[in-house]
Each structure stands twice: as structure tokens, then as C-alpha cells.
Write an enzyme that holds these catalytic residues in place. Structure first.
Site, short mmCIF file in Angstrom:
data_model
loop_
_atom_site.label_atom_id
_atom_site.label_comp_id
_atom_site.label_asym_id
_atom_site.label_seq_id
_atom_site.Cartn_x
_atom_site.Cartn_y
_atom_site.Cartn_z
N SER A 42 -22.42 15.55 -23.07
CA SER A 42 -23.20 14.33 -22.93
C SER A 42 -23.18 13.77 -21.51
O SER A 42 -24.12 13.08 -21.11
CB SER A 42 -22.68 13.26 -23.91
OG SER A 42 -22.84 13.70 -25.24
N HIS A 99 -20.35 9.53 -21.49
CA HIS A 99 -21.75 9.12 -21.57
C HIS A 99 -22.07 8.12 -20.46
O HIS A 99 -23.08 8.26 -19.74
CB HIS A 99 -22.04 8.48 -22.92
CG HIS A 99 -21.78 9.36 -24.10
ND1 HIS A 99 -20.51 9.74 -24.49
CD2 HIS A 99 -22.63 9.92 -24.99
CE1 HIS A 99 -20.60 10.49 -25.57
NE2 HIS A 99 -21.88 10.63 -25.89
#
Length: 385
Positions: free
Chosen positions: A235, A324
Site C-alpha cells: 500500500s 498508507h
């Protein structure tokens, strides 16, 4: 003969007569660009070196600015009006309008695009290898969701774990591991929707650097912000690409001509609802149903929920979600410079060197943090699997 003073410049009228008298086999689109280039300078002249650069599909920053200044002299209509294109050429036109905000950039990319090399970084090394690794572990463990709860999964040499910080390859290889089908599907979808078009336009070097910078920033941010947590999933790199592209779209919203730009932003920002089934946990005396997780509309929310409210009892902390956010920051800062500098040399831009120095400083700080901070702070980390 046409430039007796050997200046390398001739008038645009002289060049036009040369083209017609000798019937030079020039691409009409490139010829239009050269005329626009001549219209962009004060003398209205054509430079020999610019002619050579144009024929060889090279462009300097000054060349690009001159074309932008003279683009209103181009007689050709916008790309959307062209008819009779094949399927692949229509896809290239779609990518041009999807990624590039300037009409001249789109036109240049459309006419000089080549199918070789294909966008192999996003499609093959990243997407295909992640799927293969996931299938191997899924078949071996007979588990396709919440794989991090399996005791053998976290023993993989690819997973980042704070107890294995000395094994430096784990700071990159964690991107091949995923929590389950939902995380793998989300990342693979975004890599295809955003990563492949970006690589087609900006090339493998720039996009692979941006992706790996997000992956590395994610793994080095976790020990600073969430010292006890492991890390899996790609991610960090995916969010670097998404945030860079979406920020570029927002900053150039008026110039983006793609009819699906709003839908694309919605798909990139919002993931489908994730409602994991309430698994049964055997308690003393009776079966106990875990509470159902509320609907979470984004992949970040899913990662936060797994970190702080795990649906199953686990032997240690669940993977962190900080990768993230770190990837998104890398994309917004470094990615905007890369994506806004289409076919321009990054070496000549001061802002690029400032960002590169800042990123290098962060990497150096994070390395020293991983070496010394755990002992100095007395951090209690779970034993490595």
C-alpha cells in the site's frame, strides 16, 4: 546555402518553401509543431538543432515552452475529434487525456508513443509477482483472508517485523505480502487503473522510483510511529502513485479533458464496503460470536480497524497502517514534481533536488532510528516469529 552566416537559423517562410520544393517526408504533426515553435520566438525562425531534436523525438524544456507559446498557431484539432483510430490508438488517446493536463503534451505523447517498451513494471514485476506470492501462501496455509492470524504466515522471510530490523531486505519485500484477498484486490486494481497509465506516459524509471520510494518510506515510518507493529502489503507504493496522480488532477482540473476524471477519483479514494463475517470463537462452555465490524468505506479505514480492533485473538500486534499515510505524503510531495515534468530533465529543476535531499535526510534519520531508538527508549517489542 540558406543560412550563409552559419547561425543555424532560417526564416519560417524559407523553411516552408524548402519543405515544399524538396518534398521532405516529415510527419505532418511534427511539422505543425515546428511551425508553432518558430511562431513562439521573436524572430520567427526555425533552428536546425530543434529540427533534429523534433525528428528524433527529443524535447528540451525550452523547446516545450516555445511550443506552448506557439500552440495557438497549430491548425490541427484536438485529439478527441480524430476518427478512424484503432483500438490501441484510442486507448493511447484515452491515457493522454487521463494523465496529461496540457493539450500540447497530449498531442506530443499521442504522436510519438511507441508500444515498446510496454508498461511491464506495474503489470509484471509488481502485480503478477504479488498475486503469485499470495496464491502460494494461500494454498500452503489454506487461508485466503486474514492471513496474518496464521502462526506460520508471519514467519515468512518477506514480512517486516520489528524484531528482524537487521534483515534489511524486509523493508522492501513486505510489499509482496498481503493480509488477504481484499487488500490484494484493492492494490492490484489501483496498480492497473493508475499505475499502468502513469508508466505508459512517464516511463518505467520515474514510476518505479516513485513506487519504491513510497514502499521504503512506509516501512521506515512504521518503526518511528508504531514501533511494535509488523508490516505487510504494497500500500505504501500504491498510495504514492494514487496521491501523486490525484493531486495532479486536482491542480489541473480545468485542463483535464478525460470525461471520467470524477469517477476515477471516486474509485481511487473509496473502496467497496468491507464487512468481514463474524467468525465463531470457541469459548469455555459455548460458542461466542464476535461483533460485526461496522462498514468501512476506505482501505485506510480497514487497515486502522485491523490494527486496533482485530476480529480474532492474535499472538502479537497486527500490521500497521502508517505505510498508507507515508506513501501518500511521498506521492504528494515528490510525485507532483515527477508527473508535472513530462519529458523534461529532473536534473535541471531546483525543486526536484530539494525534495530528493529531504527524502534522503528522512531515510538517514529513519536508519539511525532503527539502529539506536529501540534500545534508548527501552521499547518492548513482541518476540519475532
Amino acid at each position: 546555402q540558406l543560412a550563409p552566416e552559419n547561425t543555424g537559423f532560417i526564416g519560417v517562410e524559407t523553411f516552408a518553401s524548402l519543405v515544399h520544393s524538396h518534398e521532405l517526408p516529415l510527419d505532418p504533426a511534427k511539422l505543425d509543431m515546428l511551425v508553432a515553435l518558430a511562431q513562439g520566438n521573436d524572430e520567427g525562425q526555425v533552428c536546425y538543432q530543434e529540427l533534429v531534436d523534433l525528428i528524433s523525438s527529443k524535447r528540451s524544456s525550452s523547446f516545450k515552452r516555445a511550443i506552448a507559446n506557439g500552440q495557438r498557431a497549430l491548425p490541427r484539432d484536438v485529439l478527441l475529434d480524430e476518427t478512424g483510430l484503432g483500438i490501441y490508438k484510442r486507448f493511447v488517446r484515452y491515457v493522454a487525456y487521463e494523465i496529461l493536463p496540457c493539450e500540447m503534451d497530449r498531442r506530443w505523447y499521442f504522436y510519438q508513443h511507441r508500444t515498446c517498451p510496454p508498461p511491464v513494471f506495474m503489470a509484471a514485476p509488481r502485480g503478477l509477482s504479488q498475486i503469485i506470492v499470495f496464491l502460494c501462501y494461500g494454498a500452503r496455509l489454506n487461508k485466503w483472508v486474514l492471513q496474518t492470524y496464521h502462526p506460520e504466515y508471519m514467519k515468512s522471510p518477506l514480512v517486516y517485523h520489528p524484531g528482524h530490523r537487521a534483515r534489511a531486505w524486509r523493508f522492501l519485500t513486505y510489499m509482496f505480502m498481503h493480509v488477504g484477498l481484499e487488500q490484494l484486490g484493492f492494490n492490484a486494481l489501483l496498480q492497473l487503473m493508475i499505475g499502468v497509465p502513469l508508466e505508459m506516459v512517464h516511463g518505467i524509471l520515474r514510476i518505479s522510483f516513485l513506487y519504491l520510494a513510497g514502499v521504503l518510506a512506509g516501512s521506515l515510518t512504521v518503526p518511528i510511529t508504531d514501533m511494535r507493529a509488523p508490516l505487510v502489503g504494497g500500500s505504501g507504493g500504491v498510495y504514492a502513485l494514487c496521491s501523486a496522480h490525484l493531486a495532479n488532477v486536482v491542480m489541473n482540473w480545468a485542463g483535464m479533458r478525460c470525461p471520467y476524471k470524477l469517477l476515477r477519483m471516486v474509485l481511487a479514494l473509496v473502496c467497496s464496503e468491507y464487512r468481514p463475517p463474524p467468525p465463531a470463537v470457541r469459548g469455555p462452555g459455548r460458542a461466542q460470536q464476535l461483533p460485526r465490524c461496522p462498514a468501512v468505506s476506505s482501505e485506510v479505514g480497514r487497515a486502522v480497524w485491523l490494527r486496533f480492533s482485530p476480529p480474532l485473538p492474535a499472538s502479537g500486534p497486527q500490521p500497521s497502517f502508517m505505510a498508507h499515510l507515508a506513501g501518500a505524503i511521498v506521492g504528494i510531495s515528490m510525485g507532483l514534481t515527477i508527473l508535472r515534468s513530462y519529458e523534461e530533465s529532473l536534473q535541471d529543476q531546483c525543486g526536484w533536488w530539494v525534495l530528493l535531499l529531504s527524502y534522503g535526510t528522512f531515510l538517514l534519520f529513519a536508519v539511525f532510528w532503527n539502529i539506536f531508538a529501540y534500545d534508548l527508549l527501552g521499547a518492548q517489542i513482541p518476540p519475532p516469529p
